[in-house]
Enzyme design. Structure first.
Site, PDB file in Angstrom:
ATOM      1  CB  SER A 116      -7.909   3.467   3.067  1.00  0.00           C
ATOM      2  OG  SER A 116      -7.064   2.865   4.044  1.00  0.00           O
ATOM      3  CB  SER A 162      -8.288   0.568   5.945  1.00  0.00           C
ATOM      4  OG  SER A 162      -8.999   1.772   6.065  1.00  0.00           O
ATOM      5  CE  LYS A 216      -3.934   1.889   2.660  1.00  0.00           C
ATOM      6  NZ  LYS A 216      -4.796   1.644   3.847  1.00  0.00           N
TER       7      LYS A 216
END
Length: 470
Positions: free
Chosen positions: A160, A184, A85
């Protein structure tokens, strides 16, 4: 085995091919990079692809593993292509956190988790797209474009860590490391039909991860199978005293331990779509057939977790962005939704923040008391009360009431973050429209081993065999 079959193989299966000299890390990395070129224009799961670095790391792994005199076998992740990420520091690689503000930021060192993964021999394919500064659940990014769900390109992957989930689900990497502050990892894993694990707070070092809310932030893996998630977790998990290694493949595949699961009678089923409830109920029936005992339980303070989690996250996020010198001086450089939440953080008083922290401690205590008093090993709930919404769909109607999409997706995930306890989501079926649904298991502090074993028992009885068309 076709290239597509190889792209969706397990980490363990690929590692076996390496050691039988039937496949090389360089060949596998080239396959992943080719798939990214071919498929990612539709998904937008990557912000940065590190082709040269990945091939160099793959070549090193190939030399260490496959030369006539093998130099070193670093373990099951050696030569395995993964993604990270884009809020996780990577030395000399742009790390944007999905933001305009950090669009040109290049860290001078790796995050702690990246250093451990490199030591384990993992190959870094690139940095995945995400909700700006990890402050949202859609991954509809105003600066780098929205991430698309591989099962339906008109829908969100969740967030996210949406790019990580989409890339794993579409066979553009063999696993990814994301972050989880209010769901997330688990939200996008559920909406994309993969496995996502949130560890006990503090068990994975988040040094070098751009924070959202330090009291809640975790980093952890997303993968296509429970065992792959365990393999990704193994090198990055900080062990408690006397703790053994995570369960081996053989242990995860063995006859499951007898376990008791608690199904809360309140909160999680107050707001839920009929299609998700149907799939969840079927998952519970499968667990019963596997020998699980089911108990209806009550968890105190659940209705207070949403507000307490929001107050903590709002205050801490705004504090971090203020300390960094970005907010409010660069307010115009944020997307509308993130800027709005940072503004909300300025309105959280010290007493409200401290009261939320007090409730957090009380909820954690009551959670463990409930598990002990009822003899429950873990709690079983839906990961999200709805399947993946459409991109841009800010609200949905359930029954006679309209609900915020953000609130719906966070609803079942906030409790584990607030308590700091581990939780895992595993695919448990599909809606009639072909959208994935996730089963979430929540355990006591440091019970990652047990959650993996229960999740593996379910996965064994109900394997995920479908692949997205995207």
């Amino acid at each position: 085995m076709t290239d597509t079959d190889l792209a969706f193989a397990t980490i363990e299966g690929v590692a076996r091919l390496f050691r039988k000299r039937k496949l090389s890390p360089v060949e596998l990395t080239r396959l992943m990079l080719a798939r990214i070129v071919q498929l990612d224009p539709k998904l937008n799961s990557y912000i940065t692809v590190t082709s040269e670095l990945a091939l160099a790391q793959a070549k090193k792994a190939e030399t260490e593993l496959l030369s006539r005199k093998a130099i070193r076998d670093r373990g099951p992740l050696h030569g395995i292509p993964i993604s990270l990420k884009d809020n996780i520091y990577t030395e000399d690689i742009r790390t944007t956190a999905g933001s305009k503000i950090l669009g040109k930021f290049i860290p001078q060192h790796d995050a702690a988790v990246v250093a451990k993964l490199k030591e384990a021999g993992a190959v870094i394919l690139g940095k995945t797209n995400m909700h700006e500064f990890a402050y949202g659940v859609t991954s509809n990014n105003p600066h780098y474009g929205p991430v698309h769900n591989p099962w339906d390109l008109s829908r969100i992957p969740g967030g996210s860590s949406g790019g990580s989930a989409a890339a794993v689900a579409a066979g553009l990497c063999y696993g990814s490391i994301g972050t989880d502050t209010g769901g997330s990892i688990r939200i996008p894993a559920s909406l994309c039909g993969i496995v996502g694990l949130k560890p006990t707070l503090g068990r994975i070092n988040v040094e070098g991860v751009i924070p959202l809310s330090p009291k809640l932030d975790c980093a952890a893996p997303l993968a296509r199978t429970v065992h792959d998630a365990a393999l990704l977790l193994e090198p990055i998990l900080d062990r408690v005293k006397g703790e053994s290694r995570l369960p081996s493949s053989r242990k995860l595949s063995a006859k499951p331990l007898k376990f008791t699961l608690g199904v809360p009678r309140e909160f999680f089923f107050d707001v839920i779509s009929d299609e998700v409830r149907f799939v969840f109920d079927e998952a519970i029936r499968i667990l019963k057939k596997q020998g699980a005992r089911l108990k209806e339980i009550s968890l105190p303070l659940l209705n207070e977790t949403e507000d307490a989690g929001n107050q903590i996250a709002w205050a801490e996020a705004t504090h971090y962005h203020h300390q960094a010198g970005w907010f409010p001086s660069r307010a115009a450089d944020y997307g509308d939704d993130v800027r709005s939440r940072l503004e909300m953080g300025t309105k959280v008083s010290a007493t409200v923040y401290l009261s939320a922290l007090d409730l957090r401690e009380e909820f954690l205590e009551q959670f463990h008391v409930s598990l002990e008093d009822t003899g429950v090993d873990a709690v079983a709930v839906p990961t999200t009360p709805i399947p993946a919404p459409l991109i841009g769909q800010e609200a949905l109607r359930l029954g006679n009431k309209e609900h915020s999409t953000r609130a719906l997706l966070l609803r079942a995930n906030r409790p584990a973050n607030l308590a700091g306890v581990p939780a895992i989501t595993v695919p448990c079926g599909f809606t009639p429209a072909g959208l994935p649904v996730g089963l979430q298991l929540i355990g006591a502090v440091t019970d990652e081993h047990l959650l993996l074993q229960i999740a593996a028992a379910f996965e064994r009885a109900h394997p995920q065999t479908r692949r997205p068309n995207s």
